[in-house]
Design a protein around this motif. Structure first.
Motif, mmCIF file in Angstrom:
data_model
loop_
_atom_site.group_PDB
_atom_site.id
_atom_site.type_symbol
_atom_site.label_atom_id
_atom_site.label_comp_id
_atom_site.label_asym_id
_atom_site.label_seq_id
_atom_site.Cartn_x
_atom_site.Cartn_y
_atom_site.Cartn_z
ATOM 1 N N LEU A 108 -5.067 28.949 15.802
ATOM 2 C CA LEU A 108 -5.209 28.046 16.944
ATOM 3 C C LEU A 108 -3.872 27.455 17.354
ATOM 4 N N ALA A 109 -3.040 27.073 16.383
ATOM 5 C CA ALA A 109 -1.721 26.522 16.709
ATOM 6 C C ALA A 109 -0.892 27.537 17.487
ATOM 7 N N VAL A 168 -1.826 22.321 14.543
ATOM 8 C CA VAL A 168 -2.673 22.352 15.744
ATOM 9 C C VAL A 168 -2.448 21.103 16.581
ATOM 10 N N ALA A 169 -2.459 19.945 15.936
ATOM 11 C CA ALA A 169 -2.248 18.687 16.664
ATOM 12 C C ALA A 169 -0.866 18.673 17.312
ATOM 13 N N ALA A 208 0.983 21.307 18.163
ATOM 14 C CA ALA A 208 1.021 22.286 19.254
ATOM 15 C C ALA A 208 0.366 21.722 20.510
ATOM 16 N N PHE A 209 -0.745 21.022 20.331
ATOM 17 C CA PHE A 209 -1.442 20.431 21.478
ATOM 18 C C PHE A 209 -0.578 19.367 22.149
ATOM 19 N N VAL A 210 0.040 18.512 21.374
ATOM 20 C CA VAL A 210 0.827 17.405 21.931
ATOM 21 C C VAL A 210 2.028 17.936 22.703
ATOM 22 N N ILE A 211 2.795 18.881 22.108
ATOM 23 C CA ILE A 211 3.995 19.334 22.811
ATOM 24 C C ILE A 211 3.642 20.189 24.028
ATOM 25 N N GLY A 212 2.548 20.951 23.942
ATOM 26 C CA GLY A 212 2.153 21.768 25.087
ATOM 27 C C GLY A 212 1.589 20.946 26.226
ATOM 28 N N LYS A 213 0.819 19.916 25.873
ATOM 29 C CA LYS A 213 0.125 19.124 26.888
ATOM 30 C C LYS A 213 0.993 18.007 27.446
ATOM 31 N N PHE A 214 1.737 17.332 26.595
ATOM 32 C CA PHE A 214 2.434 16.118 27.023
ATOM 33 C C PHE A 214 3.957 16.242 27.058
#
Length: 428
Positions: free
Chosen positions: A65-66, A246-247, A249-255
């Motif tokens: 997922l990451a 995963v967390a 990856a989500f933070v850098i991709g989204k924000f």
């Protein structure tokens, strides 16, 4: 007789195109039918579930997922830009960029297939536009993707650690230098081929460009440091490190990059679920296979056969690697691990071969099998991306196969390439 049924049925069904998990289960069922008078078939379900009932295997899903989140969050493009700034000026330009991008991306995905798909979709069109042949671009892409499961995090390393009851952290560390060695061997071959064919080099962009591209890619390149550092520092288990990845990856991709959409998150979840399910059902089915192999005492028979030829650790290891190579020509790496580890690991331990050293060798060997016919599906994936025939990709890959085998032989002959970092960590 039972062993012949087990192996023959599995290999035969695989060659006929039967999905690997069903090939393993059907061959195991046939083998158990020979034992039917005293072993109930219900044991198949029990062994399957016990095989995947392992907390450590949750890390597989998290790392999948990451990687998917980062691929959809703009990370791949920034990694390629950084690699181009670093090595694009060397003869063979974008070929070196392809290899270097695989090194950087391997710290995120842990999967050769993900590496081929992500890097290939960017690099193959760029290389073709720059004057490289499509076959060459595809060959470099599939060969460099072998680095993905060697440099941490690595899904095959996790599976080996589960099978061999070894430290995931030490397996991750052991893959760093061999992964870099593979990259070096491939880059040397890219240079040689580019020099012979007159392939172009890019222009030197200057230190400023490297610093700018590096700053943009830094948050992505920090991922393996967070994962491996957290595991080795005792802060996180491998599974917890996967969740943190995963967390992150989500933070850098989204924000941070602001390129990860909610639709992209959904696509990443679906892709990660498919990848994780594929790995887990193979591990579950292979647990049945491994139990039968252990019950048949195949490792004892293999040891007797090998020791009848030689008891020298080096030559025993060479014979084991030849056997693994033959398995890798016809089988998926994860299935190859389950077939070979229960048989060969006890033999290696009897002669004093370090299980960490053996683990890295067997993973690298099986990964090379992904780039060789008849089964190697990186050939077909890279050919599809490049819109080239698999036969051309195979022909163009021959020099890079030589480079991959050179790296494997060096790791076999010089165990320090594999064991130095794990020993430094453990103080050994």
């Amino acid at each position: 007789m039972t062993l012949l049924v087990l192996l023959g049925t599995m290999i035969g069904l695989s060659l006929l195109g039967v999905h690997l998990v069903f090939a393993i289960l059907l061959s195991s069922t046939l083998a158990l039918l020979i034992y039917r008078d005293y072993i109930p078939l219900e044991i198949i379900a029990q062994l399957f579930l016990s095989g995947i009932d392992n907390f450590l295997l949750l890390a597989v899903g998290f790392f999948f997922l990451a990687g998917e989140l980062m691929n959809r969050g703009g990370v791949t493009r920034r990694i390629v830009e950084f690699a181009e700034a670093c090595v694009g000026h060397i003869r063979g330009g974008l070929g070196h960029v392809n290899v270097a991008s695989s090194v950087f991306f391997s710290g995120i995905s842990g999967s050769a297939v993900a590496d081929t798909a992500a890097i290939g979709s960017v690099m193959v069109p760029a290389m073709e536009k720059a004057g490289f042949s499509r076959g060459f671009a595809a060959a470099v892409t599939q060969s460099s993707s072998v680095i993905g499961p060697i440099i941490p995090p690595s899904i095959p390393m996790i599976v080996y650690a589960v099978l061999a009851q070894q430290s995931v952290g030490k397996m991750f560390l052991a893959g760093v230098l061999p992964g870099l060695l593979v990259a070096l061997c491939l880059m040397v071959m890219v240079y040689v081929v580019a020099l012979r064919r007159g392939y172009p080099a890019g222009r030197w962009q200057g230190v400023g460009a490297i610093l700018r591209a590096g700053a943009s890619a830094l948050v992505a390149l920090a991922t393996p440091v967070i994962i491996v550092g957290g595991i080795l520092g005792g802060v996180m288990t491998a599974t917890e490190a996967g969740a943190v990845a995963v967390a992150y990856a989500f933070v850098i991709g989204k924000f941070w990059f602001r390129e990860l959409t909610w639709a992209g998150c959904g696509e990443a979840l679906v892709a990660a679920a498919k990848g994780s399910a594929t790995v887990l059902v193979i591990v579950g089915a292979s647990s049945v296979f491994a139990w039968i192999v252990a019950d048949l005492k195949v490792s004892t028979t293999a040891a007797e056969l090998i020791f009848s030829i030689s008891r020298d650790p080096f030559w025993v290891l060479v014979m084991a690697m030849i056997f693994v190579l033959l398995i890798g020509l016809f089988m998926d790496p994860l299935a190859g691990l389950v077939v070979t580890v229960p048989v060969l690991l006890p033999v290696m331990q009897d002669i004093g071969v370090d299980p960490i050293h053996f683990g890295v060798l067997i993973v690298l060997n099986l990964m090379i099998g992904l780039t060789t016919p008849p089964v190697g599906y990186l050939i077909y994936l890279s050919a599809y991306i490049a819109k080239e025939s698999p036969e051309v990709v195979i022909r163009e890959s021959l020099p890079f196969l030589a480079a991959l085998f050179a790296a494997l032989i060096l790791c076999l002959c010089f165990p320090a390439l594999v064991l130095t970092l794990p020993q430094l960590y453990s103080g050994g």
